[in-house]
Design an enzyme around this catalytic site. Structure first.
Site, PDB file in Angstrom:
ATOM      1  N   LYS A 128      -7.290  18.721   8.414  1.00  0.00           N
ATOM      2  CA  LYS A 128      -7.841  20.078   8.538  1.00  0.00           C
ATOM      3  C   LYS A 128      -8.339  20.261   9.963  1.00  0.00           C
ATOM      4  O   LYS A 128      -8.663  19.285  10.623  1.00  0.00           O
ATOM      5  CB  LYS A 128      -9.012  20.279   7.564  1.00  0.00           C
ATOM      6  CG  LYS A 128      -9.260  21.713   7.197  1.00  0.00           C
ATOM      7  CD  LYS A 128      -8.293  22.160   6.123  1.00  0.00           C
ATOM      8  CE  LYS A 128      -8.425  23.616   5.794  1.00  0.00           C
ATOM      9  NZ  LYS A 128      -7.702  23.939   4.558  1.00  0.00           N
ATOM     10  N   ASP A 168      -5.933  29.208   7.271  1.00  0.00           N
ATOM     11  CA  ASP A 168      -7.047  29.072   6.318  1.00  0.00           C
ATOM     12  C   ASP A 168      -7.935  30.277   6.640  1.00  0.00           C
ATOM     13  O   ASP A 168      -7.455  31.246   7.271  1.00  0.00           O
ATOM     14  CB  ASP A 168      -7.774  27.728   6.511  1.00  0.00           C
ATOM     15  CG  ASP A 168      -8.741  27.408   5.363  1.00  0.00           C
ATOM     16  OD1 ASP A 168      -8.289  26.960   4.301  1.00  0.00           O
ATOM     17  OD2 ASP A 168      -9.961  27.627   5.511  1.00  0.00           O
TER      18      ASP A 168
HETATM   19  P1  NDP Z   1      -9.417  34.849   4.537  1.00  0.00           P
HETATM   20  O1  NDP Z   1      -9.989  34.694   5.886  1.00  0.00           O
HETATM   21  O2  NDP Z   1      -8.126  35.569   4.385  1.00  0.00           O
HETATM   22  O3  NDP Z   1     -10.468  35.537   3.553  1.00  0.00           O
HETATM   23  C1  NDP Z   1     -11.720  34.989   3.313  1.00  0.00           C
HETATM   24  C2  NDP Z   1     -12.462  35.894   2.356  1.00  0.00           C
HETATM   25  O4  NDP Z   1     -13.638  35.258   1.902  1.00  0.00           O
HETATM   26  C3  NDP Z   1     -12.907  37.195   3.010  1.00  0.00           C
HETATM   27  O5  NDP Z   1     -12.931  38.214   2.053  1.00  0.00           O
HETATM   28  C4  NDP Z   1     -14.307  36.840   3.483  1.00  0.00           C
HETATM   29  O6  NDP Z   1     -15.166  37.951   3.654  1.00  0.00           O
HETATM   30  C5  NDP Z   1     -14.777  36.006   2.320  1.00  0.00           C
HETATM   31  N1  NDP Z   1     -15.832  35.094   2.787  1.00  0.00           N
HETATM   32  C6  NDP Z   1     -15.735  34.177   3.763  1.00  0.00           C
HETATM   33  N2  NDP Z   1     -16.913  33.572   3.934  1.00  0.00           N
HETATM   34  C7  NDP Z   1     -17.741  34.129   3.052  1.00  0.00           C
HETATM   35  C8  NDP Z   1     -19.096  33.930   2.719  1.00  0.00           C
HETATM   36  N3  NDP Z   1     -19.840  33.027   3.391  1.00  0.00           N
HETATM   37  N4  NDP Z   1     -19.631  34.665   1.713  1.00  0.00           N
HETATM   38  C9  NDP Z   1     -18.864  35.569   1.043  1.00  0.00           C
HETATM   39  N5  NDP Z   1     -17.586  35.817   1.321  1.00  0.00           N
HETATM   40  C10 NDP Z   1     -17.036  35.105   2.302  1.00  0.00           C
HETATM   41  O7  NDP Z   1      -9.297  33.357   3.973  1.00  0.00           O
HETATM   42  P2  NDP Z   1      -8.399  32.794   2.777  1.00  0.00           P
HETATM   43  O8  NDP Z   1      -8.245  33.817   1.715  1.00  0.00           O
HETATM   44  O9  NDP Z   1      -7.189  32.201   3.390  1.00  0.00           O
HETATM   45  O10 NDP Z   1      -9.285  31.584   2.271  1.00  0.00           O
HETATM   46  C11 NDP Z   1     -10.293  31.734   1.265  1.00  0.00           C
HETATM   47  C12 NDP Z   1     -10.603  30.376   0.661  1.00  0.00           C
HETATM   48  O11 NDP Z   1      -9.397  29.802   0.118  1.00  0.00           O
HETATM   49  C13 NDP Z   1     -11.140  29.312   1.640  1.00  0.00           C
HETATM   50  O12 NDP Z   1     -12.017  28.467   0.947  1.00  0.00           O
HETATM   51  C14 NDP Z   1      -9.880  28.527   2.004  1.00  0.00           C
HETATM   52  O13 NDP Z   1     -10.184  27.213   2.451  1.00  0.00           O
HETATM   53  C15 NDP Z   1      -9.173  28.510   0.658  1.00  0.00           C
HETATM   54  N6  NDP Z   1      -7.743  28.236   0.674  1.00  0.00           N
HETATM   55  C16 NDP Z   1      -6.886  28.975   1.453  1.00  0.00           C
HETATM   56  C17 NDP Z   1      -5.528  28.707   1.431  1.00  0.00           C
HETATM   57  C18 NDP Z   1      -4.550  29.534   2.183  1.00  0.00           C
HETATM   58  O14 NDP Z   1      -3.339  29.288   2.041  1.00  0.00           O
HETATM   59  N7  NDP Z   1      -4.955  30.522   2.963  1.00  0.00           N
HETATM   60  C19 NDP Z   1      -4.984  27.595   0.633  1.00  0.00           C
HETATM   61  C20 NDP Z   1      -5.954  26.957  -0.222  1.00  0.00           C
HETATM   62  C21 NDP Z   1      -7.276  27.260  -0.169  1.00  0.00           C
HETATM   63  P3  NDP Z   1     -15.509  38.488   5.131  1.00  0.00           P
HETATM   64  O15 NDP Z   1     -14.265  39.200   5.576  1.00  0.00           O
HETATM   65  O16 NDP Z   1     -16.680  39.374   4.964  1.00  0.00           O
HETATM   66  O17 NDP Z   1     -15.802  37.276   5.974  1.00  0.00           O
HETATM   67  O1  2IT Z   2      -6.681  24.591   1.928  1.00  0.00           O
HETATM   68  C1  2IT Z   2      -5.432  24.633   1.980  1.00  0.00           C
HETATM   69  O2  2IT Z   2      -4.729  24.014   1.181  1.00  0.00           O
HETATM   70  C2  2IT Z   2      -4.820  25.474   3.022  1.00  0.00           C
HETATM   71  N1  2IT Z   2      -5.541  26.143   3.755  1.00  0.00           N
HETATM   72  C3  2IT Z   2      -3.340  25.471   3.201  1.00  0.00           C
HETATM   73  C4  2IT Z   2      -2.903  24.307   4.053  1.00  0.00           C
HETATM   74  C5  2IT Z   2      -1.447  24.323   4.467  1.00  0.00           C
HETATM   75  O3  2IT Z   2      -1.100  23.425   5.241  1.00  0.00           O
HETATM   76  O4  2IT Z   2      -0.666  25.174   4.025  1.00  0.00           O
END
Ligand code: NDP
Ligand code: 2IT
Length: 448
Positions: A128, A168
């Site tokens: 990461k 992420d």
């Molecule tokens: P984005 O940046 O697209 O979206 C994040 C969302 O979460 C936004 O709506 C943001 O709101 C909200 N958020 C972030 N921090 C906070 C907080 N402290 N309190 C409340 N809301 C919060 O990120 P992703 O959707 O890609 O990722 C979301 C989660 O999923 C993370 O934990 C990430 O590690 C996990 N994840 C992502 C993957 C991927 O492929 N993208 C794969 C697997 C897991 P705001 O805009 O107000 O900050």
């Molecule tokens: O938390 C996760 O699994 C991710 N943000 C995706 C990682 C990736 O390499 O696609």
């Protein structure tokens, strides 16, 4: 720590002592070690020395990221890449850009990634990275200059067979584009497999954008199916409104459920008619706006709540898709009191240990992120496969592969939980099954 095995407690104590102040990393390690008790002594790969090595990253890179803002003023951020484990394949895992990022967050995410990637059954190690850079309010040109500076240091540690980052929180296709462009320029190679989450015209895979949210909902379907249920007609609450949340909402709607609430860091919206996905997308993806803008544009059916907990909204299924430790004991209690039956983590470690205990004790099916959100990284591995063969697959084929992978991750968790005396416990199943595959490979590869 809740284990009777003193050797595991000693490993945990050593992790805490060697990584002071990194609370999220301690939490992630503890959650895994607490489930390994029944495995140690019963399986050759569950050697305490292997477990100890697994908790120490293979390599940690910390670097300065200087860049100039639109006024020409110098700005400074810190960059991270923790290459945690490469026993199963090249280091693989996303990059997070958020002001809260520090070494403890990157290590917790990298540690979880090892087990998640192992569970997919695909050839990917765990890593990461990210930065404390805050993309909010920054122009495209500023984001580009930041990404170029970040990659100017990171490129020397990457490679399609070495380390393959993706997105992420705070890192989507725009950022991946700038990062890939700079990597290509510095190395003079069109090495598409060095990053995943790319655009379709420049080496990306269909379904990668949707994969984490879609995969999460496929997993939930399997959980409900195990008790003869389905998503049809269910009320669902999703926290967050980013990449994972939006695509989880889309798939729930496709499968006949209704998402009635979602959020951002400034509050949540309840929309009893069901979240209007086109409107949400326009506001979040095109305007980079807030949930309060959604409520205003949606009118009477939607209510914005600025302070309070989204977990107080009654639902059948809850999907935390925002950030770590966002669902605490009080939230879990509200979910249980309101009759919630399934909690599945789209985010990484969004549920606190106390909340997990409360949900388990109340008989709520709980699916941990390392299993339920594995669809994102699994589809990244499919993107790497397409890059390696210079091929592109159809949407249908790729989604089918994703659905099969989520099905097999689900079954592997349940079968392993059953085998080790924890029937129905997805957390134990995910931790043990994820651990065993990587531990066997580490043992086979010797003391490296
Ligand atoms: P984005 O940046 O697209 O979206 C994040 C969302 O979460 C936004 O709506 C943001 O709101 C909200 N958020 C972030 N921090 C906070 C907080 N402290 N309190 C409340 N809301 C919060 O990120 P992703 O959707 O890609 O990722 C979301 C989660 O999923 C993370 O934990 C990430 O590690 C996990 N994840 C992502 C993957 C991927 O492929 N993208 C794969 C697997 C897991 P705001 O805009 O107000 O900050
Ligand atoms: O938390 C996760 O699994 C991710 N943000 C995706 C990682 C990736 O390499 O696609």
């Amino acid at each position: 720590m809740a284990t009777s095995d003193g050797r595991l407690t000693a490993v945990y104590d050593e992790v805490v002592a060697r990584n002071p102040g990194e609370d999220e990393f301690h939490q992630a390690v503890r959650e895994v070690l607490e489930d390994l008790g029944p495995v140690v002594g019963r399986h050759a790969a569950a050697d305490v020395e292997v477990i100890r090595r697994l908790c120490e990253p293979e390599r940690q890179v910390l670097f300065r990221v200087p860049w100039a803002d639109d006024e020409g003023r110098p700005q400074l951020n810190r960059g991270f890449r923790v290459e945690f484990n490469s026993a199963l394949g090249p280091y693989k895992g996303g990059l997070r850009f958020h002001p809260s990022v520090y070494l403890g967050i990157v290590k917790f995410l990298g540690f979880e990634q090892i087990f998640k990637n192992s569970l997919t059954g695909l050839p990917i190690g765990g890593a990461k990275g990210g930065s404390d850079f805050d993309p909010k309010g920054r122009s495209d040109a500023e984001v580009m200059r930041f990404c170029q500076s970040f990659m100017t240091e990171l490129y020397r540690h990457l490679g399609e067979h070495t380390d393959v980052p993706a997105g992420d929180t705070g890192v989507g296709q725009r950022e991946i584009g700038y990062l890939f462009g700079q990597y290509k320029r510095i190395t003079n190679r069109y090495e598409a497999g060095v990053l995943t989450g790319k655009g379709l015209d420049w080496g990306g895979s269909r379904v990668r954008t949707e994969a984490t949210g879609y995969g999460l909902v496929f997993f939930v379907e399997e959980v409900l199916r195990a008790s003869s249920g389905s998503l049809d007609g269910t009320k669902v609450v999703v926290s967050g409104s980013g990449n994972v949340a939006v695509h989880a909402i889309e798939k729930v709607h496709q499968l006949g459920g209704r998402v009635i609430a979602c959020s951002d860091s400034a509050g949540y919206v309840v929309d009893e008619d069901g979240i209007d996905l086109d409107l949400l997308r326009e506001i979040k993806e095109q305007r980079r706006g807030r949930m309060s803008d959604y409520a205003e544009a949606r009118g009477r059916s939607a209510q914005h709540v600025g302070d309070g907990s989204i977990w107080s909204v009654p639902c059948d299924v809850a999907l935390p898709c925002a950030t770590q430790n966002e669902l605490d004991e009080a939230g879990a209690k509200q979910l249980v009191e309101n009759g919630c039956r399934v909690v599945a983590e789209g985010a990484n470690m969004p549920t606190t240990p106390d909340a997990i205990r409360l949900l388990r004790d109340a008989g709520v099916s709980f699916a941990p992120g390392k299993a339920a959100n594995a669809g994102g990284v699994a589809t990244s591995a499919l993107e790497m496969q397409q890059n390696a063969t210079r091929d592109t697959w159809t949407f249908e084929h790729t989604e089918q592969r994703l659905a099969e992978i989520m099905h097999s991750v689900h079954d592997r968790c349940l079968e392993t939980a059953e085998e080790y005396g924890r029937p129905g416990d997805y957390v134990a199943g995910a931790n043990i099954a994820g651990f065993l595959r990587v531990a066997e490979a580490m043992l086979a590869l010797g003391l490296v």
